[in-house]
Design an enzyme around this catalytic site. Sequence first.
Site, mmCIF file in Angstrom:
data_model
loop_
_atom_site.group_PDB
_atom_site.id
_atom_site.type_symbol
_atom_site.label_atom_id
_atom_site.label_comp_id
_atom_site.label_asym_id
_atom_site.label_seq_id
_atom_site.Cartn_x
_atom_site.Cartn_y
_atom_site.Cartn_z
ATOM 1 N N ASP A 92 46.135 8.902 36.012
ATOM 2 C CA ASP A 92 46.622 9.259 37.332
ATOM 3 C C ASP A 92 46.380 7.983 38.193
ATOM 4 O O ASP A 92 47.253 7.424 38.949
ATOM 5 C CB ASP A 92 46.084 10.372 37.988
ATOM 6 C CG ASP A 92 46.734 11.776 37.397
ATOM 7 O OD1 ASP A 92 47.983 11.629 36.904
ATOM 8 O OD2 ASP A 92 46.147 12.704 37.838
ATOM 9 N N ASP B 269 40.341 10.725 37.015
ATOM 10 C CA ASP B 269 41.694 10.835 36.072
ATOM 11 C C ASP B 269 42.022 9.421 35.903
ATOM 12 O O ASP B 269 42.801 8.753 36.694
ATOM 13 C CB ASP B 269 42.640 11.955 36.437
ATOM 14 C CG ASP B 269 43.645 12.028 35.457
ATOM 15 O OD1 ASP B 269 44.136 10.963 34.913
ATOM 16 O OD2 ASP B 269 43.882 13.223 34.962
ATOM 17 N N ARG C 281 45.525 16.376 27.607
ATOM 18 C CA ARG C 281 44.799 17.634 27.350
ATOM 19 C C ARG C 281 44.892 18.648 28.147
ATOM 20 O O ARG C 281 45.495 18.758 29.266
ATOM 21 C CB ARG C 281 43.448 17.188 28.104
ATOM 22 C CG ARG C 281 42.546 16.247 27.279
ATOM 23 C CD ARG C 281 41.107 16.055 27.855
ATOM 24 N NE ARG C 281 40.953 16.383 29.393
ATOM 25 C CZ ARG C 281 39.802 16.496 29.962
ATOM 26 N NH1 ARG C 281 38.433 16.295 29.223
ATOM 27 N NH2 ARG C 281 39.649 16.503 31.155
ATOM 28 N N THR D 87 42.234 24.705 28.337
ATOM 29 C CA THR D 87 41.374 24.844 27.097
ATOM 30 C C THR D 87 40.663 23.419 26.852
ATOM 31 O O THR D 87 39.511 23.243 26.080
ATOM 32 C CB THR D 87 42.181 24.973 25.851
ATOM 33 O OG1 THR D 87 43.192 24.050 25.901
ATOM 34 C CG2 THR D 87 42.846 26.472 26.057
HETATM 35 C C1 PRP Z 1 42.368 11.815 29.431
HETATM 36 C C2 PRP Z 1 42.192 10.392 28.971
HETATM 37 C C3 PRP Z 1 41.817 10.794 27.613
HETATM 38 C C4 PRP Z 1 41.377 12.296 27.567
HETATM 39 C C5 PRP Z 1 39.891 12.382 27.510
HETATM 40 O O1 PRP Z 1 44.086 11.696 29.144
HETATM 41 O O2 PRP Z 1 42.938 9.308 29.034
HETATM 42 O O3 PRP Z 1 43.097 10.545 26.622
HETATM 43 O O4 PRP Z 1 41.751 12.607 28.654
HETATM 44 O O5 PRP Z 1 39.432 13.443 27.369
HETATM 45 P P1 PRP Z 1 38.988 14.249 26.025
HETATM 46 O O6 PRP Z 1 37.849 13.396 25.535
HETATM 47 O O7 PRP Z 1 38.267 15.457 26.539
HETATM 48 O O8 PRP Z 1 39.921 14.463 25.114
HETATM 49 P P2 PRP Z 1 44.859 13.039 29.579
HETATM 50 O O9 PRP Z 1 44.862 14.048 28.649
HETATM 51 O O10 PRP Z 1 44.284 13.572 31.072
HETATM 52 O O11 PRP Z 1 46.216 12.488 29.468
HETATM 53 P P3 PRP Z 1 46.815 11.009 30.304
HETATM 54 O O12 PRP Z 1 46.321 9.729 29.886
HETATM 55 O O13 PRP Z 1 48.272 11.298 30.195
HETATM 56 O O14 PRP Z 1 46.637 11.532 31.875
HETATM 57 N N1 URA Z 2 39.948 12.284 31.257
HETATM 58 C C1 URA Z 2 40.010 11.211 32.457
HETATM 59 O O1 URA Z 2 40.903 10.710 32.879
HETATM 60 N N2 URA Z 2 38.892 11.542 33.062
HETATM 61 C C2 URA Z 2 37.829 12.326 32.830
HETATM 62 O O2 URA Z 2 36.607 12.059 33.538
HETATM 63 C C3 URA Z 2 38.023 12.939 31.768
HETATM 64 C C4 URA Z 2 39.089 13.125 31.035
#
Ligand code: PRP
Ligand code: URA
Length: 209
Positions: free
Chosen positions: A203, A200, A104, A108
């Site tokens: 993380d 997150d 993400r 944005t």
């Molecule tokens: C997080 C989570 C989802 C997304 C959800 O991933 O694991 O994939 O955000 O958010 P959304 O419904 O608003 O799209 P992130 O983009 O932080 O990547 P990561 O898993 O690599 O930390």
């Molecule tokens: N992605 C995450 O990992 N946590 C949230 O709360 C939203 C998006």
Amino acid sequence: MENVTIISHPLIQHKISMLRNRHTGTNEFRTLTEEIATLMGYEALRDLPLKNIEVETPIETCMTPVLAGKKLAIVPILRAGLGMVNGILALVPSAKVGHIGLYRDETTHEPHEYFCKLPSPIELRTIVVTDPMLATGGSAVSAVNFIKQHGGKSIKFMCIIAAPEGLKRLHEAHPDIQIYVGHLDRELNENAYICPGLGDAGDRIFGTK
Ligand code: PRP
Ligand code: URA
């Protein structure tokens, strides 16, 4: 909502509460994520097709059911979805595993794709997409769009925590897929994080913050 299942099993609720706790460390967080995926998978896979085969027991020969069709495909959305894969493999060890890489944009909140590899032939498999968090729904909608563009037909989406906004967006964009949610949380905050959520997920699983 048709095709949406909120799984309210007490074991899942208990483990989600432990995930939410900011003092839960990486090791325990990973274990809990896998355990929840196994419990949710048990529910989400209850409609897998069966066929009868002949088996000789020590007593007699009988016809008895086994899983039918092409092997299941588990498709985690990278990174956090990876944390759920082993939990489902514990139930279906012969499943194939694809990957969709999305992150993400921090400003944005729109998803950007950086990797995709799906098991072939994808159109003949039941596909379980995993991601612990369904926030705005942008990542889930993109992942399912992508899988459909590649021919995927029978799709299930499994998340541990959903925001109402994301659940609505995914269901409206893809009313044909089955969505399984561990807990439906209150809302998104101004940074598109789920409240109360668990922070997150990527993380916390990978210890990157
Ligand atoms: C997080 C989570 C989802 C997304 C959800 O991933 O694991 O994939 O955000 O958010 P959304 O419904 O608003 O799209 P992130 O983009 O932080 O990547 P990561 O898993 O690599 O930390
Ligand atoms: N992605 C995450 O990992 N946590 C949230 O709360 C939203 C998006």
